[in-house]
Design an enzyme around this catalytic site. Structure first.
Site, short mmCIF file in Angstrom:
data_model
loop_
_atom_site.label_atom_id
_atom_site.label_comp_id
_atom_site.label_asym_id
_atom_site.label_seq_id
_atom_site.Cartn_x
_atom_site.Cartn_y
_atom_site.Cartn_z
N GLY A 14 2.37 2.11 -13.57
CA GLY A 14 2.45 2.99 -12.40
C GLY A 14 1.70 4.29 -12.53
N SER A 15 0.65 4.31 -13.37
CA SER A 15 -0.10 5.56 -13.48
C SER A 15 -0.81 5.88 -12.16
CB SER A 15 -1.10 5.52 -14.64
OG SER A 15 -2.14 4.62 -14.39
N ASN A 16 -1.18 4.86 -11.39
CA ASN A 16 -1.78 5.13 -10.07
C ASN A 16 -0.75 5.66 -9.08
OD1 ASN A 16 -4.80 4.43 -9.81
ND2 ASN A 16 -3.96 2.81 -11.12
N ARG A 95 0.92 -10.08 -8.21
CA ARG A 95 1.04 -11.33 -7.45
C ARG A 95 0.11 -11.31 -6.24
NH1 ARG A 95 6.17 -14.09 -9.15
NH2 ARG A 95 6.98 -12.65 -10.70
N LEU A 96 -0.35 -12.50 -5.85
CA LEU A 96 -1.29 -12.59 -4.72
C LEU A 96 -0.55 -12.50 -3.40
CD1 LEU A 96 -4.02 -15.33 -5.32
CD2 LEU A 96 -4.22 -12.84 -5.33
N ASN A 111 -5.90 -2.13 -2.20
CA ASN A 111 -5.74 -2.41 -3.62
C ASN A 111 -6.79 -1.63 -4.40
OD1 ASN A 111 -4.75 -3.73 -5.98
ND2 ASN A 111 -6.50 -5.14 -5.90
N HIS A 113 -8.96 -1.84 -8.02
CA HIS A 113 -9.30 -2.83 -9.05
C HIS A 113 -10.27 -2.20 -10.06
CE1 HIS A 113 -9.82 -6.80 -10.75
NE2 HIS A 113 -11.11 -6.51 -10.85
C1 GRF Z 1 -5.10 -0.46 -12.69
O1 GRF Z 1 -6.11 -0.49 -13.66
C2 GRF Z 1 -5.54 -1.09 -11.41
O2 GRF Z 1 -6.90 -0.98 -11.19
C3 GRF Z 1 -5.17 -2.54 -11.62
O3 GRF Z 1 -3.98 -2.51 -12.35
C4 GRF Z 1 -3.91 -1.31 -13.11
C5 GRF Z 1 -2.61 -0.65 -12.79
O4 GRF Z 1 -2.36 0.44 -13.61
N1 GRF Z 1 -5.06 -3.23 -10.34
P1 GRF Z 1 -1.12 1.38 -13.35
O5 GRF Z 1 0.13 0.51 -13.33
O6 GRF Z 1 -1.34 2.08 -12.05
O7 GRF Z 1 -1.11 2.31 -14.52
#
Ligand code: GRF
Length: 195
Positions: A14-16, A95-96, A111, A113
């Site tokens: 969950g760093s994003n 999951r898709l 999303n 990526h």
């Molecule tokens: C990220 O690198 C994102 O691009 C990919 O999964 C990772 C999730 O990282 N889809 P986090 O859980 O947000 O740290």
């Protein structure tokens, strides 16, 4: 319009999510997060949400290890709608997503990526880039469709691969870009959609 309301789906650290929370707190992103959902009860993304007082929920996918069953997608769509979510952000969700959820949020699921799509879709894209001896990779934010990392691209940013890079060092540099890019793209896409 009323304040942009986000729903976040993730399976891991969950760093994003944290980057989105920080962007909201610092005023870079005018939004609120109504709900964080995970298919993994042990995912740290749920802790991060709880630490910030954000409601969380579990997506029940058992007994499937990787599939996102239709019933779970319908329940997810309902939960997000009931929370008043305008825009859904996948942040490491493994999951898709398919028709039931896509239909409930048409062109409203994003999303992030860790590669320059269409190169290196799927898991651990930074390792795929290293194994392919690529000299450049990057980050893509895209709309989600029913494919794997195939939806329309909203923004990309390149990250150079250095001769001394390991999977860890490259992933760290990619994530630093992700954390800046995702809140920016969410803000600009929401502006385009809702203003
Ligand atoms: C990220 O690198 C994102 O691009 C990919 O999964 C990772 C999730 O990282 N889809 P986090 O859980 O947000 O740290």
């Amino acid at each position: 319009m009323a304040m942009l309301t986000l729903g976040i789906l993730g399976s891991g650290s969950g760093s994003n999510l944290q980057a989105i929370i920080d962007a909201i707190d610092s005023g870079l992103l005018e939004a609120r997060i109504a709900l964080v959902l995970s298919d993994n009860p042990d995912a740290f993304i749920l802790e991060r949400a709880k630490n910030h007082g954000i409601p969380t929920g579990l997506i029940a996918c058992s007994p499937f290890r990787t599939k996102f069953p239709d019933t779970a997608q319908q329940e997810t769509a309902l939960g997000l709608s009931q929370a008043g979510v305008d825009l859904v952000c996948l942040a490491g969700f493994l999951r898709l997503v398919k028709a039931p959820l896509l239909a409930a949020f048409p062109s409203r699921i994003l999303n992030i990526h860790p590669s320059l799509l269409p190169a290196f879709p799927g898991l651990e894209a930074w390792k795929q880039a290293l194994e392919a001896s690529a000299v450049v990779t990057g980050v893509t934010v895209h709309l989600v469709d029913a494919g794997m990392d195939t939806g329309p691209i909203l923004r990309q940013e390149a990250v150079s691969i250095m001769p001394f890079d390991t999977a860890e060092t490259l992933h760290q540099r990619i994530q630093a870009v992700e954390h800046r890019l995702y809140p920016e793209v969410i803000a600009s896409y929401a502006k385009k959609l809702f203003s």
